[in-house]
Scaffold this active site. Structure first.
Site, PDB file in Angstrom:
ATOM      1  CG  ASP A  14      18.351  24.660  54.256  1.00  0.00           C
ATOM      2  OD1 ASP A  14      19.183  25.268  54.955  1.00  0.00           O
ATOM      3  OD2 ASP A  14      18.566  23.553  53.741  1.00  0.00           O
TER       4      ASP A  14
ATOM      5  CG  HIS B  46      22.660  24.331  54.834  1.00  0.00           C
ATOM      6  ND1 HIS B  46      21.436  23.728  54.613  1.00  0.00           N
ATOM      7  CD2 HIS B  46      23.561  23.308  54.967  1.00  0.00           C
ATOM      8  CE1 HIS B  46      21.588  22.409  54.622  1.00  0.00           C
ATOM      9  NE2 HIS B  46      22.860  22.128  54.832  1.00  0.00           N
TER      10      HIS B  46
ATOM     11  CB  SER C 267      22.808  19.251  53.395  1.00  0.00           C
ATOM     12  OG  SER C 267      22.327  19.082  54.702  1.00  0.00           O
TER      13      SER C 267
END
Length: 327
Positions: free
Chosen positions: A7, A60, A215
């Site tokens: 990520d 994220h 996600s």
């Protein structure tokens, strides 16, 4: 078990990880001396670690890692998390960088000798772009969990969502309906919660944020996969996948097309029916004994010779006698 979070990097010092999140690798800053190393706005961070001075780096990856294994927000609260930065701090990356990150994680997992899962909350257009590298990871015993994508379309048109050897995860809302943004189709294996998910963020060691997407669904499923592999380390990726799908709750997700698997990620291994998913398969029945060998071929004796014909001589004189004129 170990979960590699591919990520934007992870703030490993966050309180939610309790010291179980470790440095890993960065596609754009593998040695620490590359041009964009240390740029927490649009660049890359050495070993994929978001530190105290890197708060502008996108959260994220930290959020996904927290959902996998955070003590407060995670599914598998005892798992080891390793950050693999394949997306920059602004969230961009390349297929080559993602593939290199997968290869690094597989090599690291082999060196550590523990069952491993790759959690990949990322994707792009085009089908089957990561089939070879994910297939190689699968062959090395590493299980990959990927996001279906957020286009409300066919996941088979996206990568790595289209890779058959990965577990592809779609998103559900609080009421177990398909999230309006979630991709679907025959390439989706299972669904998990992905709407309004709260987890750790990168701004500080106590920061949190609530966001939505496939996600967010992916690390829920990666966490369950980590639990399964921790309980049964000898399971192959195929066997772990079968157990995860066996655990899932069937026919509960609403709003799905007919060509999409209706299965919702479930992790209550203490449920009597679900616990059976981890029981070893019964042994195969023994093979039947081999057939006895055929007797050797014996050529039959030849028939006796036919008797020679002994016909009596003809009573009629030969032709040349009958036609001869008298003297």
């Amino acid at each position: 078990a170990i979960v590699y979070v591919l990520d934007t990097g992870v703030r490993i010092s966050h309180a939610d990880f309790g010291g179980r999140a470790l440095p890993g690798w960065s596609a754009g800053c593998p040695t620490g001396s590359e041009f964009l190393c240390g740029n927490d706005f649009s660049g890359w961070l050495y070993q994929g670690v978001i530190g105290e001075g890197d708060s502008r780096c996108h959260g994220h990856g930290t959020h996904c890692a927290s959902t996998v294994g955070g003590k407060d927000y995670g599914v598998a609260s005892g798992v080891t998390i390793i950050t693999v930065q394949v997306l920059s701090c602004s969230g961009s990356g390349s297929s080559a960088g993602v593939s290199a990150g997968i290869e690094w994680a597989v090599a690291d997992a082999k060196a550590r000798g523990k069952p491993a899962i790759l959690s990949m909350s990322l994707g792009g257009g085009g089908s089957n772009r990561y089939d070879a590298v994910i297939g190689a990871a699968h062959a090395e015993g590493v299980l990959t969990v990927v996001a279906a994508g957020n286009n409300n379309g066919d996941a088979c048109r996206k990568s790595p969502a289209s890779t058959a050897l990965a577990i592809t995860v779609g998103s559900t809302d609080r009421g177990d309906g398909k999230s309006s943004f979630s991709n679907y189709g025959p390439c989706v294996d299972v669904f998990a919660p992905g709407r309004d998910i709260t987890a750790a963020w990168s701004g500080s060691d106590t920061a949190t944020r609530t966001i939505s997407g496939t996600s967010m669904a992916t690390p829920h499923t990666a966490g369950v996969a980590a639990q399964i592999r921790a309980l049964q380390p000898s399971l192959t990726p195929d066997e772990a996948t079968a157990a995860l799908l066996c655990f899932s709750t069937k026919d509960i997700v609403t709003g799905l097309p007919a060509d999409t698997a209706n299965a919702l990620t479930f992790n209550n291994r203490f449920d009597a029916e679900a616990a059976a998913c981890l029981e070893p398969a019964p042994p195969s029945p023994p093979s039947p004994p081999p057939a006895p060998p055929a007797p050797p071929f014996i050529r039959p004796p030849p028939p006796p010779p036919s008797p020679i014909s002994t016909l009596p001589p003809s009573a009629t004189p030969p032709y040349y006698w009958r036609r001869r004129p008298p003297p």
